[in-house]
Design an enzyme around this catalytic site. Structure first.
Site, PDB file in Angstrom:
ATOM      1  N   SER A 139       2.281   5.718   5.408  1.00  0.00           N
ATOM      2  CA  SER A 139       0.740   4.809   5.040  1.00  0.00           C
ATOM      3  C   SER A 139       1.032   3.603   4.639  1.00  0.00           C
ATOM      4  O   SER A 139       0.032   3.123   3.842  1.00  0.00           O
ATOM      5  CB  SER A 139       0.052   5.797   4.219  1.00  0.00           C
ATOM      6  OG  SER A 139       0.686   6.323   3.227  1.00  0.00           O
ATOM      7  N   ARG A 163       0.759  -1.238   0.069  1.00  0.00           N
ATOM      8  CA  ARG A 163      -0.052   0.100  -0.109  1.00  0.00           C
ATOM      9  C   ARG A 163       0.782   1.150   0.011  1.00  0.00           C
ATOM     10  O   ARG A 163       2.003   1.571   0.770  1.00  0.00           O
ATOM     11  CB  ARG A 163      -0.965   0.007   1.124  1.00  0.00           C
ATOM     12  CG  ARG A 163      -1.949   1.216   1.211  1.00  0.00           C
ATOM     13  CD  ARG A 163      -2.919   1.148   2.475  1.00  0.00           C
ATOM     14  NE  ARG A 163      -2.191   1.267   3.662  1.00  0.00           N
ATOM     15  CZ  ARG A 163      -2.643   0.909   4.698  1.00  0.00           C
ATOM     16  NH1 ARG A 163      -3.592   0.479   4.884  1.00  0.00           N
ATOM     17  NH2 ARG A 163      -2.003   1.255   5.875  1.00  0.00           N
ATOM     18  N   ASP A 164       0.433   2.269  -0.837  1.00  0.00           N
ATOM     19  CA  ASP A 164       1.047   3.563  -0.806  1.00  0.00           C
ATOM     20  C   ASP A 164       2.389   3.400  -1.318  1.00  0.00           C
ATOM     21  O   ASP A 164       3.295   3.684  -0.332  1.00  0.00           O
ATOM     22  CB  ASP A 164       0.621   4.288   0.366  1.00  0.00           C
ATOM     23  CG  ASP A 164       0.760   5.877   0.031  1.00  0.00           C
ATOM     24  OD1 ASP A 164       1.235   6.153  -1.135  1.00  0.00           O
ATOM     25  OD2 ASP A 164       0.232   6.608   0.875  1.00  0.00           O
ATOM     26  N   CYS A 165       2.844   3.242  -2.439  1.00  0.00           N
ATOM     27  CA  CYS A 165       4.423   2.923  -2.750  1.00  0.00           C
ATOM     28  C   CYS A 165       5.072   4.071  -2.558  1.00  0.00           C
ATOM     29  O   CYS A 165       6.412   3.814  -2.702  1.00  0.00           O
ATOM     30  CB  CYS A 165       4.192   2.049  -3.967  1.00  0.00           C
ATOM     31  SG  CYS A 165       3.443   2.882  -5.328  1.00  0.00           S
ATOM     32  N   SER A 166       4.617   5.193  -2.385  1.00  0.00           N
ATOM     33  CA  SER A 166       5.346   6.316  -2.486  1.00  0.00           C
ATOM     34  C   SER A 166       5.506   7.030  -1.183  1.00  0.00           C
ATOM     35  O   SER A 166       6.184   8.106  -1.193  1.00  0.00           O
ATOM     36  CB  SER A 166       4.822   7.255  -3.630  1.00  0.00           C
ATOM     37  OG  SER A 166       3.709   7.953  -3.219  1.00  0.00           O
TER      38      SER A 166
END
EC number: 3.2.1.-
Length: 620
Positions: free
Chosen positions: A293, A286-289
């Site tokens: 989070s 989740r939320d690779c950047s």
């Protein structure tokens, strides 16, 4: 816990129901004299001054068609005190002296019988900012009355001939009594009243409904000084890991699981329509950047996401006990846009986002969530679509919508499973910048050229949301999709809020002194200093917008300002560190983050207090 009743209008007056010369108290504390809008048989106009300062104002206008369907519209009115429109949205504006003409935009020209369209604008004034007294739609004055011919009025009355009057007396023959049976009374009420069938699928699940108040967030808010004033505002329930489905005793979710919340929503509804918002937020990788989070599922755990997360949620939501609820799901914030903006050769690319693009698990996961939840008749799926400061450039918006369409056709899903999109989830972008427009010029230079705007096509979330909706329809999504805007933390009130446009002739100075969004950079997203709670939840605030909503519960942290060990998979992101000088995603600017912040999703009292103090409209 008292749910909040919505009527789709706040601080407004309509073409009927306000006496001439009446004075309205607005949420800002301003007093504005209002005259009733007298308009034609067949239409009603709701003229709402949403914001006002000494030299200007922002207004929203809603047209409701009470007659036959309309294909193409022109609304006209006159100002009595010299008000001038400076810029607008969702319509084509012209003004000659005091006379204003607004034609429909390309996407909102059709108004079905009983339906509404909305537009908005900024204006200037030097005297009393009275509302227009008369509106005409396509040359016909709006009176707020339906178009029924007077000769049809008797159909609303009892059909008994006057000679049958004795049947209303107690001495009637018993065989006549069924005509007075109370079960006949609903025939005198509108057949489309949502209270007649709470479980019926509707076009906009936020119209004519109560909104679920999360007791856990409400208690946290009420425990804060001054928090009682917002404790009854609806916020979304976040299912940010598998354990949240059953309840995991976290500081902000308590022991309430999904079924507990749905049971509570049924109790709050008391038989009336009730909408509950649930955030689906647990993709693999989740939320690779953004490290703050990250989740608990690894990048390849798509099978577990399906069987242990989505399937379990779908089984609970599909329980007949909850069939009368309207369940608005927010599908995977901060996921699909990453596969456009943070991959490949872009300087914003990350290794994690490249992996998620290659393995396809974001697209597969979102498609599966849409497919499984979309089969449930009372579930309304809204896919997260970032915000204007992320996707507002042409080379981001179009490709992102194409990515959304790919996901809407993956893993058994179809575009029919998408009820709409949501923008600004857990972000701070202003809904509308009231003091300037992206097309304005300063000393011969376009606002778009300023350092703050940086050639973006938008300066606010509402025009961005409307443009994204048009783009989505153009690639194959249904034409009746609606948009949500998260306004929980984008009010930007308090002493730093500009009261009007700058007088500077320097482009960057003008924009920086005029903008209500006081962030250092639009790429800043973590626990922003100076932010305030925004517009309270409102249904149908503008054309194409289903609702303003509070998806991110104010007071729940975006991420820790330093490394904090936790078992939630959440890392330390330097964008949450107030001492960090930034990176390419925020123009190498300071982060503007608050200090001493806990792990994301945990209660952050200092943030709540700042959001409360800087709320706009102010919290009374």
């Amino acid at each position: 816990m008292k749910p909040v009743r919505w009527n789709g209008a706040m601080r407004s007056w309509t073409a009927r129901g306000i006496a001439a010369g009446a004075t309205l108290a607005l949420g800002s504390g301003l007093l504005i004299a209002a005259n009733p809008a007298s308009a034609a048989a067949g239409c009603e106009v709701d003229y709402n001054v949403a914001n006002q300062w000494p030299s200007g104002f922002t207004a929203n206008v809603t047209i409701t068609n009470l007659g036959d369907p309309i294909d193409g519209w022109t609304l006209e009115w006159d100002y009595a005190n010299g008000q001038q429109i400076t810029n607008g949205w969702s319509g084509s504006f012209s003004q000659s002296g005091s006379s204003v003409t607004v034609d429909n935009a390309g996407y909102n020209g059709q108004i079905a019988a009983g339906s509404s369209v909305s537009f908005g604008f900024n204006g200037s004034h030097s005297g009393t900012n009275d509302a227009p007294s008369t509106f005409t739609l396509n040359g016909v004055e709006c009176t707020g009355e339906p178009t029924d011919d007077p000769t049809d009025d008797p159909t609303d009355e009892p059909t008994d001939d006057p000679t049958d009057d004795p049947t209303d007396e107690p001495t009637d023959d018993p065989t006549d009594e069924p005509t007075d049976d109370p079960t006949d009374e609903p025939t005198d009420e509108p057949t489309d009243d949502p209270t007649t069938d709470p479980g019926e699928r509707v076009d906009n699940p936020f119209v004519g409904t109560d909104l679920y108040v999360n007791p856990v967030w409400s208690d946290n808010a009420a425990a804060e000084p001054g928090g009682d004033a917002v404790a009854d505002v609806s916020t979304a329930v976040w299912l940010d890991r598998i354990s949240a489905i059953e309840g995991n005793d976290s500081p902000t979710t308590g022991s309430m699981g999904l079924r507990d919340h749905l049971d509570e929503a049924v109790a709050q509804s008391d038989g009336d329509p009730m909408t509950i918002q649930v955030v689906i937020y647990n993709l693999p990788g989740r939320d690779c950047s953004a490290l703050a989070s990250h989740g608990t599922l690894g990048q390849e755990e798509i099978g577990k996401y399906k069987t242990d997360y989505i399937d379990v949620i779908a089984d609970i939501m599909d329980d007949p006990e909850y069939s009368d609820l309207r369940i608005a799901t927010i599908i995977e914030p901060d996921s699909l846009p990453n596969l456009v903006t943070n991959v490949g050769s872009r300087e914003t690319a990350t290794e994690n986002c490249d992996i998620m693009l290659e393995n396809g698990n974001y697209v597969e996961g979102v498609g599966y969530a849409l497919s499984e939840l979309g089969e449930i008749p009372n579930v309304y799926n809204y896919v997260d679509a970032g915000h204007h400061g992320w996707l507002g450039w042409d080379n981001n918006l179009g490709p992102s919508v194409e990515m959304f369409y790919e996901a809407a056709n993956a893993a058994g899903a179809t575009p029919d499973d998408v009820h709409g999109f949501i923008v600004n989830t857990a972000n701070y972008s202003a809904t509308v910048e009231p003091h300037f427009d992206v097309n304005d010029t300063v000393n011969g230079q376009q606002v778009r050229q300023s350092n703050w705007v940086d050639w973006n096509q938008f300066v606010g979330e509402q025009p961005f949301a409307q443009a994204l909706r048009d783009e989505a329809v153009s690639v194959g999504f249904n034409s009746d999709i609606g948009m949500l805007i998260d306004t929980s933390r984008n009010g930007w009130g308090g002493p730093e809020r500009p009261e009007g446009p700058s007088s500077s002739t320097d482009l960057n100075t003008f924009v920086d002194e005029s903008r209500i969004d006081r962030r250092i950079h639009t790429g800043n997203w973590c626990n922003q200093s100076g932010a305030g709670m925004g517009e309270r939840p409102t249904a149908e605030p503008a054309a194409g917008i289903d609702a303003y909503v509070w998806v991110k519960p104010p007071g729940e942290s975006d991420g820790s300002s330093e490394e904090i060990d936790n078992d939630e998979g959440k890392g330390f992101d330097r964008m949450c560190d107030p001492t960090y000088g930034g990176n390419v995603r925020n123009g190498n600017s300071d982060t503007g983050a608050l200090p001493d912040a806990p792990v994301s999703g945990h209660w952050f009292s200092a943030q709540f207090q700042e959001l409360l103090a800087n709320a706009y409209p102010p919290i009374n």
